[in-house]
Design a protein around this motif. Structure first.
Motif, PDB file in Angstrom:
ATOM      1  N   GLY A  49      34.427  31.130  22.770  1.00  0.00           N
ATOM      2  CA  GLY A  49      35.454  32.045  22.290  1.00  0.00           C
ATOM      3  C   GLY A  49      36.109  32.884  23.365  1.00  0.00           C
ATOM      4  O   GLY A  49      36.830  33.837  23.055  1.00  0.00           O
ATOM      5  N   LEU A  50      35.890  32.526  24.632  1.00  0.00           N
ATOM      6  CA  LEU A  50      36.463  33.300  25.737  1.00  0.00           C
ATOM      7  C   LEU A  50      37.832  32.771  26.136  1.00  0.00           C
ATOM      8  O   LEU A  50      38.059  31.552  26.167  1.00  0.00           O
ATOM      9  N   ASP A  51      38.745  33.684  26.467  1.00  0.00           N
ATOM     10  CA  ASP A  51      40.005  33.325  27.115  1.00  0.00           C
ATOM     11  C   ASP A  51      39.649  32.819  28.510  1.00  0.00           C
ATOM     12  O   ASP A  51      39.067  33.564  29.304  1.00  0.00           O
ATOM     13  N   THR A  52      39.977  31.566  28.808  1.00  0.00           N
ATOM     14  CA  THR A  52      39.389  30.919  29.976  1.00  0.00           C
ATOM     15  C   THR A  52      40.431  30.279  30.878  1.00  0.00           C
ATOM     16  O   THR A  52      41.408  29.686  30.407  1.00  0.00           O
ATOM     17  N   GLN A  53      40.205  30.408  32.193  1.00  0.00           N
ATOM     18  CA  GLN A  53      41.003  29.742  33.210  1.00  0.00           C
ATOM     19  C   GLN A  53      40.048  29.032  34.179  1.00  0.00           C
ATOM     20  O   GLN A  53      38.847  29.293  34.189  1.00  0.00           O
ATOM     21  N   VAL A  54      40.613  28.175  35.020  1.00  0.00           N
ATOM     22  CA  VAL A  54      39.865  27.503  36.083  1.00  0.00           C
ATOM     23  C   VAL A  54      40.531  27.862  37.407  1.00  0.00           C
ATOM     24  O   VAL A  54      41.760  27.900  37.508  1.00  0.00           O
ATOM     25  N   ALA A  55      39.711  28.135  38.421  1.00  0.00           N
ATOM     26  CA  ALA A  55      40.245  28.419  39.763  1.00  0.00           C
ATOM     27  C   ALA A  55      39.565  27.521  40.782  1.00  0.00           C
ATOM     28  O   ALA A  55      38.416  27.112  40.608  1.00  0.00           O
ATOM     29  N   ALA A  56      40.286  27.231  41.854  1.00  0.00           N
ATOM     30  CA  ALA A  56      39.773  26.326  42.884  1.00  0.00           C
ATOM     31  C   ALA A  56      38.762  26.990  43.799  1.00  0.00           C
ATOM     32  O   ALA A  56      38.022  26.310  44.504  1.00  0.00           O
ATOM     33  N   SER A  57      38.725  28.299  43.809  1.00  0.00           N
ATOM     34  CA  SER A  57      37.810  29.014  44.703  1.00  0.00           C
ATOM     35  C   SER A  57      37.577  30.417  44.172  1.00  0.00           C
ATOM     36  O   SER A  57      38.292  30.892  43.268  1.00  0.00           O
ATOM     37  N   LEU A  58      36.593  31.093  44.756  1.00  0.00           N
ATOM     38  CA  LEU A  58      36.330  32.489  44.389  1.00  0.00           C
ATOM     39  C   LEU A  58      37.536  33.363  44.698  1.00  0.00           C
ATOM     40  O   LEU A  58      37.958  34.172  43.868  1.00  0.00           O
TER      41      LEU A  58
END
Length: 423
Positions: free
Chosen positions: A381-390
């Motif tokens: 249920g989280l609003d979620t994104q993906v990132a390539a790095s910290l």
């Protein structure tokens, strides 16, 4: 330039048996070849548990050191450098000393199958046996009964912090089964401090202690601890202590503190030592506030936090900690190992976090791919994104809200990467 200890540690990885079987046979063989250093240690305090054993150990060490004691300490895993695992009489082991004991253990092992943790534990015990101190704090690596640290016949004290589900592939998938493994550190006639437990785990611990005639000092029975008006109140049969709250944030640190105080009282320490256990303790990557360093400076004025908890119980405790902070949206940056229960970890956090940005753990072969973490977060249920790095994750969050509260979480391996990058 590569340190000598790094070269030997890499060589030790190649000795690993093809199939992990928890047994003490390999450790006993190596310790015997080394002259059985485990028999020459200063009095040992042995700690096991699913969550909180590292924090509890750190508090005990702070209290003993305030009392003027020289304390060895062994913990795992390390975060930034292997040397963190071995503290000799209050100081991290030096590079030269570490290289020497690792080399000696490698030679004594004679090329036999042995796990990385087993041979490095033997190196720690060798270093401890050769350095004068008043106490040795040994933290279990995995389980307890068959852990490489469980080679001490008569410790001065054992401690079992809360037991929960983790490492089920090795310890079993029931709480009583896991509790039985943790309770394996209890020794005949040796007092055991026990933190709060589920009833079925406590029954197993009590049964083993009864068989071995080991006196229990159990939370809720022999000692109580609570937070009252911004203070920590601890009570046992010898009286009441009114102390500062522990320097480690989070409601769960209250019971960890109680176990540490119970241990210190059992060892004969006074109130000043118990107070120092609260005020002087430092344990990185346990809800650590990142206020300075390369990452903290780059993303200032964002409010950055770091935590290495990685199982469902840690998720619950972390959610409670976040809920207790001043009301403000919290954004998670999460990377996990592929051996962990990601759904169980994220479900409680989904109730207190506004968003999650998933990343893969840099340089870690067992990382869960970021897109798998992201799917689990969306399912929770989280609003979620993906990132390539910290850095990309932090930049995306702070571009929207420069003052965001951001918690980097999900793995001690990710935490170690963050601490190295932030140094």
């Amino acid at each position: 330039m590569t340190a000598g200890s790094d070269v030997i540690l890499a060589r030790m990885m190649a000795l690993h048996p093809k199939v992990i079987d928890l047994t003490l046979d390999r450790v006993w063989r190596l310790l015997d070849a080394l002259g059985n250093p485990q028999n020459d240690l200063p009095p040992v305090i042995h700690l096991a548990g699913t969550n909180g054993k590292g924090s509890t150990q750190a508090m005990i060490r702070a209290g003993l050191e305030q009392a003027g004691k020289r304390v060895h300490a062994y913990t795992s895993p390390h975060l930034a450098r292997f040397h963190e695992r071995i503290r000799l009489a209050g100081e991290l082991i030096s590079e030269d000393h570490l290289t020497a004991v690792l080399d000696e253990c490698y030679a004594a092992n004679g090329g036999g199958n042995i796990t990385y943790f087993e041979i490095t534990t033997a190196a720690a015990l060798l270093a401890f046996a050769r350095t004068a101190a008043d106490y040795t704090l040994l933290e279990v690596g995995l389980g307890g009964r068959l852990d490489a640290t469980n080679v001490i016949d008569a410790p001065a004290l054992t401690v079992i912090t809360p037991v929960d589900l983790d490492h089920q592939q090795f310890l079993g998938d029931t709480l009583p089964g896991i509790a039985g493994e943790k309770a394996g550190i209890i020794k005949r006639g040796v007092p055991c401090v026990v933190g709060p437990q589920h009833d079925d785990a406590m029954e197993v611990i009590e049964a083993r202690a009864a068989r071995l005639g080991a006196p229990l000092l159990a939370h809720g029975q022999h000692w109580q601890v609570s937070e009252e008006r911004g203070r920590l109140v601890y009570q046992d049969e010898t009286g009441l202590l009114d102390l500062p709250l522990p320097a480690l944030p989070g409601p769960h640190q209250i019971t960890n503190a109680g176990a540490a105080i119970a241990a210190l009282r059992q060892l004969g320490c006074n109130e000043a030592a118990c107070e120092a256990a609260m005020t002087d303790v430092f344990w990185p990557a346990r809800m650590q506030h990142l206020t300075q360093g390369r990452i903290a400076d780059r993303f200032r004025p964002a409010d950055l936090w770091l935590d290495g908890g990685h199982n469902p119980a840690a998720g619950v405790m972390l959610a409670r900690t976040l809920a207790a902070l001043p009301n403000r949206p919290t954004h998670l940056v999460c990377g996990m190992l592929n051996t962990k229960d990601i759904r169980g970890y994220l479900l409680p956090l989904a109730k207190v976090a506004q968003s999650l940005t998933a990343i893969s753990i840099p340089y870690e072969v067992n990382t869960l791919p970021a897109d798998v973490t992201a799917k689990a977060a969306r399912d929770a249920g989280l609003d979620t994104q993906v990132a390539a790095s910290l850095d990309a994750a932090l930049a995306a969050i702070t571009a929207k809200d420069p003052h965001a509260r951001i918690l980097i979480c999900g793995s001690l391996y990710l935490a170690g990467y963050v601490l190295r990058e932030n140094a």
